[in-house]
Design an enzyme around this catalytic site. Sequence first.
Site, PDB file in Angstrom:
ATOM      1  N   TRP A  78       0.820  -1.223   0.000  1.00 14.39           N
ATOM      2  CA  TRP A  78       0.000   0.000   0.000  1.00 14.39           C
ATOM      3  C   TRP A  78       0.845   1.260   0.000  1.00 14.39           C
ATOM      4  O   TRP A  78       0.453   2.269  -0.573  1.00 14.39           O
ATOM      5  CB  TRP A  78      -1.011  -0.004   1.147  1.00 14.39           C
ATOM      6  CG  TRP A  78      -2.021  -1.093   0.955  1.00 14.39           C
ATOM      7  CD1 TRP A  78      -2.267  -2.144   1.785  1.00 14.39           C
ATOM      8  CD2 TRP A  78      -2.910  -1.261  -0.166  1.00 14.39           C
ATOM      9  NE1 TRP A  78      -3.246  -2.956   1.243  1.00 14.39           N
ATOM     10  CE2 TRP A  78      -3.651  -2.433   0.061  1.00 14.39           C
ATOM     11  CE3 TRP A  78      -3.146  -0.535  -1.345  1.00 14.39           C
ATOM     12  CZ2 TRP A  78      -4.622  -2.905  -0.847  1.00 14.39           C
ATOM     13  CZ3 TRP A  78      -4.097  -1.001  -2.239  1.00 14.39           C
ATOM     14  CH2 TRP A  78      -4.817  -2.169  -1.981  1.00 14.39           C
ATOM     15  N   ASP A  88      -2.605   6.362   6.174  1.00 20.13           N
ATOM     16  CA  ASP A  88      -3.608   5.463   5.608  1.00 20.13           C
ATOM     17  C   ASP A  88      -4.070   4.524   6.732  1.00 20.13           C
ATOM     18  O   ASP A  88      -3.307   3.683   7.199  1.00 20.13           O
ATOM     19  CB  ASP A  88      -2.951   4.676   4.463  1.00 20.13           C
ATOM     20  CG  ASP A  88      -3.907   3.695   3.781  1.00 20.13           C
ATOM     21  OD1 ASP A  88      -5.039   3.515   4.279  1.00 20.13           O
ATOM     22  OD2 ASP A  88      -3.503   3.105   2.750  1.00 20.13           O
ATOM     23  N   LYS A 129     -13.410  -2.059   5.209  1.00 15.47           N
ATOM     24  CA  LYS A 129     -12.782  -2.948   6.173  1.00 15.47           C
ATOM     25  C   LYS A 129     -13.414  -2.790   7.558  1.00 15.47           C
ATOM     26  O   LYS A 129     -13.966  -3.734   8.090  1.00 15.47           O
ATOM     27  CB  LYS A 129     -11.275  -2.711   6.205  1.00 15.47           C
ATOM     28  CG  LYS A 129     -10.595  -3.384   5.026  1.00 15.47           C
ATOM     29  CD  LYS A 129      -9.649  -2.533   4.261  1.00 15.47           C
ATOM     30  CE  LYS A 129      -9.245  -3.212   2.961  1.00 15.47           C
ATOM     31  NZ  LYS A 129      -8.306  -2.416   2.183  1.00 15.47           N
TER      32      LYS A 129
HETATM   33  C1  LIG Z   1      -7.622  -1.973   1.198  1.00 16.13           C
HETATM   34  C2  LIG Z   1      -6.566  -0.957   1.378  1.00 16.13           C
HETATM   35  C3  LIG Z   1      -6.356   0.070   0.428  1.00 16.13           C
HETATM   36  C4  LIG Z   1      -7.104   0.147  -0.878  1.00 16.13           C
HETATM   37  O1  LIG Z   1      -8.399   0.491  -0.716  1.00 16.13           O
HETATM   38  P1  LIG Z   1      -9.352   0.741  -1.984  1.00 16.13           P
HETATM   39  O2  LIG Z   1     -10.576   1.301  -1.328  1.00 16.13           O
HETATM   40  O3  LIG Z   1      -9.541  -0.570  -2.642  1.00 16.13           O
HETATM   41  O4  LIG Z   1      -8.676   1.716  -2.875  1.00 16.13           O
HETATM   42  C5  LIG Z   1      -5.400   1.019   0.703  1.00 16.13           C
HETATM   43  N1  LIG Z   1      -4.678   0.977   1.835  1.00 16.13           N
HETATM   44  C6  LIG Z   1      -4.841   0.001   2.757  1.00 16.13           C
HETATM   45  C7  LIG Z   1      -4.026   0.021   4.000  1.00 16.13           C
HETATM   46  C8  LIG Z   1      -5.792  -0.994   2.551  1.00 16.13           C
HETATM   47  O5  LIG Z   1      -5.954  -1.956   3.472  1.00 16.13           O
END
Ligand SMILES: *Cc1c(COP(=O)(O)O)cnc(C)c1O
Length: 358
Positions: free
Chosen positions: A101, A171, A195
């Site tokens: 990521w 993030d 999530k």
């Molecule tokens: C799932 C995830 C993403 C990507 O998310 P999208 O909504 O599919 O763009 C980015 N960063 C982390 C840490 C993730 O777990």
Amino acid sequence: MARVYNFSAGPSCIFEEVLEEASSQMLEYGDSGMSVMEMSHRSDHFEEIINRCESSLKSLMMIPDNYEVLFLQGGASLQFCMIPMNLLYKGSADVIHTGIWTEKAIKELNRLGKAEVIASSEDKTFTYIPKIDESMINDTADYLYICQNNTIFGTRYAELPITKGKPLVADLSSCILSEPVDVSKYGIIFAGAQKNMGIAGLTTVIIRKDLIEDRKNIPSMLSYKVMADNKSMYNTPPTYAIYICDLVLNHITRKIGGLAEMEKKNREKADILYTYLDSSSLFKNPVNKEDRSLMNVTFVTGDENTDKDFIVKAEEEGFVNLKGHRLVGGMRASIYNAMSLEGVKSLVSFMSEYERNK
Ligand SMILES: *Cc1c(COP(=O)(O)O)cnc(C)c1O
């Protein structure tokens, strides 16, 4: 109906009470005569939903008044470019590289400016969180970027890095709402909702107001200023995803009792799983102990065929989506907020039984 234990990394399991509530309101929300899916985003009923969602998030996360909450689209991945578009002035950002990521965030940063990778855990396949000190931070960096919980490799920051006064951009896609955080330590927190906040289609951005600038060269849809000025309704927002997020926030606030309680539950679940893994002679967790994620627990047997066999047998018993990320292999149990203690205990007893029969 036979609901399984769903260990998916995302989209992932949702509190059953939330699904039930959504189901009971599917045909009519309140006295509106229609489903939330059918509503105008400018209607009083939807205004009520989005306003409540925002204020619930603010009180649950104790977001200070000098922060704006935005409900956006494009996934967490769109933030990889939206952040540099809005925050780069001198042209570079410092990044701590901890996995796939951050790799994707680095790639977008390098299209728009420069990513200075000041530390990386790539040398040990991202199984730890690198430590940094002040001397590593570049004076010219516009901000410091991290991924707080690394969904794929199963690591997380137990403590935030020092930032030398730079805005910290983080993030939190796979750990938001899993424990209390001190929002005032961040410039931006962002997270895809699928999530820990609900369903796909919604990305939440919590941004310190002084970072929101009117940057003339940015398309409207990618401008924090435009989105903030229009209260996330410059265009049609992801209405149903915001509605589900509101139900999730309400559930954590009222049924769980807030983020400190949520953390307690998450720690208990993670402890059970890691304690078992550390005592197992078949399964192993490769992550540095102090950097272990509370949300995504990776494990391997060291033998690909055994891994495959385990995943098949687990699925037959109703433990699904335990396959590790395609780039990492092995197994991964994502035990987000909505995974029950019972789910984790059942998984551990299945794993011990599998180990005994090996
Ligand atoms: C799932 C995830 C993403 C990507 O998310 P999208 O909504 O599919 O763009 C980015 N960063 C982390 C840490 C993730 O777990």
